[in-house]
Design a protein around this motif. Structure first.
Motif, PDB file in Angstrom:
ATOM      1  N   LEU A 194       0.836  -1.207   0.000  1.00  0.00           N
ATOM      2  CA  LEU A 194       0.000   0.000   0.000  1.00  0.00           C
ATOM      3  C   LEU A 194       0.865   1.249   0.000  1.00  0.00           C
ATOM      4  O   LEU A 194       0.633   2.188  -0.769  1.00  0.00           O
ATOM      5  CB  LEU A 194      -0.881   0.017   1.262  1.00  0.00           C
ATOM      6  CG  LEU A 194      -2.260  -0.624   1.158  1.00  0.00           C
ATOM      7  CD1 LEU A 194      -2.828  -0.862   2.538  1.00  0.00           C
ATOM      8  CD2 LEU A 194      -3.211   0.260   0.338  1.00  0.00           C
ATOM      9  N   LYS A 195       1.877   1.254   0.858  1.00  0.00           N
ATOM     10  CA  LYS A 195       2.729   2.437   0.985  1.00  0.00           C
ATOM     11  C   LYS A 195       3.552   2.648  -0.293  1.00  0.00           C
ATOM     12  O   LYS A 195       3.747   3.783  -0.743  1.00  0.00           O
ATOM     13  CB  LYS A 195       3.648   2.271   2.194  1.00  0.00           C
ATOM     14  CG  LYS A 195       4.559   3.448   2.470  1.00  0.00           C
ATOM     15  CD  LYS A 195       3.763   4.654   2.950  1.00  0.00           C
ATOM     16  CE  LYS A 195       4.681   5.820   3.302  1.00  0.00           C
ATOM     17  NZ  LYS A 195       3.895   7.030   3.624  1.00  0.00           N
ATOM     18  N   PRO A 238       2.179   4.892  -9.922  1.00  0.00           N
ATOM     19  CA  PRO A 238       1.836   4.350  -8.607  1.00  0.00           C
ATOM     20  C   PRO A 238       2.848   4.694  -7.516  1.00  0.00           C
ATOM     21  O   PRO A 238       2.470   4.880  -6.364  1.00  0.00           O
ATOM     22  CB  PRO A 238       1.770   2.837  -8.855  1.00  0.00           C
ATOM     23  CG  PRO A 238       2.267   2.616 -10.235  1.00  0.00           C
ATOM     24  CD  PRO A 238       2.158   3.898 -10.975  1.00  0.00           C
ATOM     25  N   SER A 239       4.107   4.776  -7.851  1.00  0.00           N
ATOM     26  CA  SER A 239       5.091   5.031  -6.805  1.00  0.00           C
ATOM     27  C   SER A 239       4.946   6.439  -6.229  1.00  0.00           C
ATOM     28  O   SER A 239       5.498   6.759  -5.187  1.00  0.00           O
ATOM     29  CB  SER A 239       6.502   4.839  -7.343  1.00  0.00           C
ATOM     30  OG  SER A 239       6.780   5.831  -8.306  1.00  0.00           O
ATOM     31  N   VAL A 292      12.840   1.832  -2.032  1.00  0.00           N
ATOM     32  CA  VAL A 292      11.560   2.063  -2.721  1.00  0.00           C
ATOM     33  C   VAL A 292      10.671   3.010  -1.912  1.00  0.00           C
ATOM     34  O   VAL A 292      10.067   3.931  -2.462  1.00  0.00           O
ATOM     35  CB  VAL A 292      10.823   0.718  -2.964  1.00  0.00           C
ATOM     36  CG1 VAL A 292       9.492   0.953  -3.665  1.00  0.00           C
ATOM     37  CG2 VAL A 292      11.713  -0.225  -3.773  1.00  0.00           C
ATOM     38  N   ILE A 293      10.604   2.764  -0.615  1.00  0.00           N
ATOM     39  CA  ILE A 293       9.821   3.650   0.265  1.00  0.00           C
ATOM     40  C   ILE A 293      10.794   4.630   0.918  1.00  0.00           C
ATOM     41  O   ILE A 293      11.555   4.271   1.823  1.00  0.00           O
ATOM     42  CB  ILE A 293       9.053   2.835   1.330  1.00  0.00           C
ATOM     43  CG1 ILE A 293       8.055   1.886   0.649  1.00  0.00           C
ATOM     44  CG2 ILE A 293       8.334   3.763   2.306  1.00  0.00           C
ATOM     45  CD1 ILE A 293       7.337   0.932   1.584  1.00  0.00           C
ATOM     46  N   LYS A 294      10.778   5.860   0.404  1.00  0.00           N
ATOM     47  CA  LYS A 294      11.764   6.848   0.881  1.00  0.00           C
ATOM     48  C   LYS A 294      11.354   7.445   2.227  1.00  0.00           C
ATOM     49  O   LYS A 294      12.150   8.083   2.901  1.00  0.00           O
ATOM     50  CB  LYS A 294      11.903   7.978  -0.156  1.00  0.00           C
ATOM     51  CG  LYS A 294      12.242   7.500  -1.562  1.00  0.00           C
ATOM     52  CD  LYS A 294      13.679   6.993  -1.654  1.00  0.00           C
ATOM     53  CE  LYS A 294      14.036   6.717  -3.119  1.00  0.00           C
ATOM     54  NZ  LYS A 294      15.343   6.104  -3.287  1.00  0.00           N
ATOM     55  N   ASP A 295      10.104   7.249   2.577  1.00  0.00           N
ATOM     56  CA  ASP A 295       9.580   7.806   3.818  1.00  0.00           C
ATOM     57  C   ASP A 295      10.006   6.916   4.996  1.00  0.00           C
ATOM     58  O   ASP A 295       9.217   6.126   5.518  1.00  0.00           O
ATOM     59  CB  ASP A 295       8.043   7.884   3.698  1.00  0.00           C
ATOM     60  CG  ASP A 295       7.395   8.543   4.901  1.00  0.00           C
ATOM     61  OD1 ASP A 295       8.100   8.866   5.875  1.00  0.00           O
ATOM     62  OD2 ASP A 295       6.161   8.756   4.850  1.00  0.00           O
ATOM     63  N   ALA A 305      13.490  -6.689   3.980  1.00  0.00           N
ATOM     64  CA  ALA A 305      12.380  -6.905   3.047  1.00  0.00           C
ATOM     65  C   ALA A 305      12.677  -6.271   1.694  1.00  0.00           C
ATOM     66  O   ALA A 305      13.485  -5.342   1.585  1.00  0.00           O
ATOM     67  CB  ALA A 305      11.099  -6.314   3.630  1.00  0.00           C
ATOM     68  N   ARG A 306      12.028  -6.785   0.657  1.00  0.00           N
ATOM     69  CA  ARG A 306      12.260  -6.302  -0.706  1.00  0.00           C
ATOM     70  C   ARG A 306      10.947  -6.026  -1.428  1.00  0.00           C
ATOM     71  O   ARG A 306       9.945  -6.671  -1.176  1.00  0.00           O
ATOM     72  CB  ARG A 306      13.087  -7.320  -1.493  1.00  0.00           C
ATOM     73  CG  ARG A 306      14.514  -7.385  -0.978  1.00  0.00           C
ATOM     74  CD  ARG A 306      15.408  -8.392  -1.671  1.00  0.00           C
ATOM     75  NE  ARG A 306      16.779  -8.166  -1.212  1.00  0.00           N
ATOM     76  CZ  ARG A 306      17.684  -7.462  -1.871  1.00  0.00           C
ATOM     77  NH1 ARG A 306      17.408  -6.936  -3.061  1.00  0.00           N
ATOM     78  NH2 ARG A 306      18.895  -7.281  -1.382  1.00  0.00           N
TER      79      ARG A 306
END
Lengths: 439, 439
Positions: free
Chosen positions: A261-262, B19-20, A300-303, A290-291
């Protein structure tokens, strides 16, 4: 046991009678139960002794030399004999596997049993026997479950027995899915809960030790599941400790969904998610290893603030949020995660990936305290066994959290010292960390 | 619709955003629902417009020319775009099928939805979109169901939408599984129940007629299901009447199980069982044409008195007996029978066998009154369609019972004349024949 058998003499030998000569119905079962009841019997179970005769298991089965003594009882249509050999010509059946499910009258089981019977879990060529363990209070509901299994006409479901005696239910089982646990009553302390459920899992461990297959795989779902699994394995010294699991797969699935989701990707892109530690609010969903689409999550999730401050909370509170919406706890997705956990052990783990399971820590390569049940990353060759994944990164954030969950499990272990042969219990749990809705 | 869309301008175009760049979460959904609510909107549904973009459906899909207007809304992780094309290289995906389920927050659906999503029903290479229809009262529970579907990580489940508007839910659906119905309240007459549920199914028929796939298959489960199915098809004149089914498969399954029990054989030996007529106590489980191990039932079960006097009663009262035991109605086995009903239409019927379904009688070869929905023996080539079985024997006993069920359905039809365009209702139901627990 002997007493119970005495009460049912006319049925003991029915397996020798040609099936067309018999006409069972559930009414037999009812009158039968009345006969088998107090004050004579310590057991409380369906009393028709007419399940699968040994010679009807096809060739690959090893010759059965034991007497069919203490054979648990079948239910309704599953008492009828059937001829696997005749079917052999058109289809190659595997040897029947025996699966025990405790808390069998509950909602999680009500989903799970039908998945086990349908072939979804063990495959379309794997006949299954289901052994349903319930309580005195739930016995009539168990009969209802067995009736619905009858009415579902699952071709692979060859035997159903219902009982409240773990020694009957666990006889020769290949899998024991231990879902039943006492919920916390009003005003009950966590320590009380650990003790009450600990008693149940100590008794079930002893029963497994006495009568289950020597290679039985045990998945503990009833909470507090890590410590219940520890108690269970400690009371089953003749079964490898490695064979006991505490279910953290629902937590893993929820963590994957939240990362998807994120990141704005479909959840099938998320891999290598470990849940470390206790199935409680101290659990550690690992975003370091995790990947997403093969890349580290942090790329991928910069937050990263979200990862460190919100992600874990989201995973932990998912069950509670769901209860608020749905008014019931998450029986359906829990049962899906149990299926996932089993499939992960009977199918080879995809290359480069792993799955989480609460397993025995002794000999673990991560420096986690020995002799507890801790969720860690596992891989399987698909033979029912697993190995811990070696190539794992740790950072201070991850280690600190893992240490906290480890401390909690060591404290829980001290609370149940009397149930695992380690002296008197000393219970100093710092706070209540039960997951919402899982009391 | 336009009003509802106005309330969500910032989300309408999210499908154009990479989406990202997005980070949806269920909290968006919540705040969103508040925005979309009264007094502006007649609909009541999740409001994130970001589901599968047309160009992401893989090649075999026909080019989509329609505008995505009135597109129903996706839920949570199912709002995320995903790339079927990328997966095409390793796996040949079929075109997404759309399945609507009404009463989606109820117990039957709670079993069924997870079966539909797992691949058990349509196969392991068939991506599925689930469209959940609920009521105002059940909307939060619908969200809970969607959350559990998220957490189950089913690879084949590509879209979930939740709504209380059948025009949104039925948009382009290939299957409509109509489970939701009002239960009978205290003191409510059967005629009232027919009317109340008739209104629901008339509205749903109109919605299907307006927006569903022209070849949608409809299975009505909500009771009284035969007459509900009739009302539904009469309100959907642009969809072939042949595409509507009333579920009698659970009755068939129960009949097979009872015959197996009586004959002392495993249930997989029982075939060619027809349930004739209404899904009520006038239903006729046919033992004249049924077979056990290929032989006529009457040659195997010599106790013809049992067949004539007890068998039908056993089948009819099974649901009530189960409720007594289990304290709940038979959600699990009902959902299994819905799966069986679907599978019977999408897989070729085994040579020489058939299955029961409540279908439209016009043109039937048995002399049953036209223009009602009556359970009869069907065969399918596996294309979703079916044909009635021709080679059926009748005797006086069977005909007399069929006639009674036919009379009941004609009486039910007169009660709902106002809902099927046949003038004013005239309700003269002789007695209450609802099945126990299915009111």
């Amino acid at each position: 046991m002997a007493v119970a058998e005495l009460s049912t003499p006319s049925f003991i030998n029915t397996r020798l009678v040609h099936p067309s000569k018999l006409s069972f119905s559930t009414t037999h079962l009812h009158s039968h139960r009345r006969l088998a009841f107090p004050p004579l019997s310590r057991t409380h179970n369906a009393r028709i002794s007419c399940s699968l005769a040994p010679n009807q298991v096809q060739a690959p089965a090893p010759a059965q030399t034991e007497e069919p003594k203490n054979k648990p009882e079948c239910y309704g249509v599953f008492c009828l004999t059937y001829d696997l050999k005749a079917e052999e010509e058109t289809k190659s059946w595997k040897k029947l596997i025996n699966v025990a499910v405790s808390g069998a009258a509950g909602m999680i089981s009500n989903h799970l049993l039908f998945k086990l019977a349908s072939g979804e879990v063990f495959g379309a060529d794997q006949p299954v026997a289901l052994k349903l363990l319930g309580s005195e209070r739930s016995f009539e509901a168990l009969e209802g479950v067995a009736m619905e299994l009858e009415d579902s006409l699952f071709p692979l479901l060859r035997e159903v027995i219902i009982s409240i005696d773990p020694y009957e239910v666990f006889q020769d089982v290949d899998w024991a899915l231990l879902i039943g646990a006492k919920p916390r009553g009003p005003g009950m302390e966590r320590a009380d809960l650990l003790d009450i459920n600990g008693q149940i899992f100590a008794a079930q461990g002893k029963a497994l030790n006495a009568v289950a297959s020597r290679n039985v795989k045990v998945i503990v779902v009833g909470n507090p599941c890590n410590t219940n699994a520890l108690i269970c394995l400690k009371n089953a010294p003749n079964i490898p400790a490695k064979n006991f699991h505490a279910l953290t797969r629902l937590d893993e699935n929820r963590a994957k969904c939240q990362l998807a989701l994120k990141a704005g990707v479909f959840y099938d892109k998320v891999s290598n998610v470990t849940i470390w530690g206790n199935h409680s609010t101290t659990q550690v969903p690992d975003f370091l290893n995790a990947r997403i689409d093969g890349l580290p999550v942090k790329e991928v999730i910069k937050d990263h603030k979200w990862l460190e401050e919100e992600f874990t909370h989201k995973v932990q509170t998912r069950g509670g949020a769901l209860i608020k919406k749905w008014g019931r706890s998450s029986a359906a997705s829990t049962s899906v995660s149990i299926v996932d956990a089993i499939k992960s052990l009977v199918n080879p783990t995809p290359e480069g990936d792993w799955f989480s399971s609460g397993v025995y820590t002794t000999g673990n390569p991560y420096g986690i305290a020995e002799d507890i049940v801790f969720s860690m990353p596992c891989r399987s060759k698909g033979d029912g066994d697993y190995e811990l994944v070696k190539d794992i990164k740790f950072d201070d954030y991850l280690l600190k959290r893992i240490t906290k969950s480890e401390a909690e499990l060591l404290a829980e272990k001290r609370c149940v010292g009397h149930l695992i042969g380690q002296g008197i219990a000393f219970c100093d749990l710092p706070e209540d960390t039960m997951l919402p809705g899982e009391m």
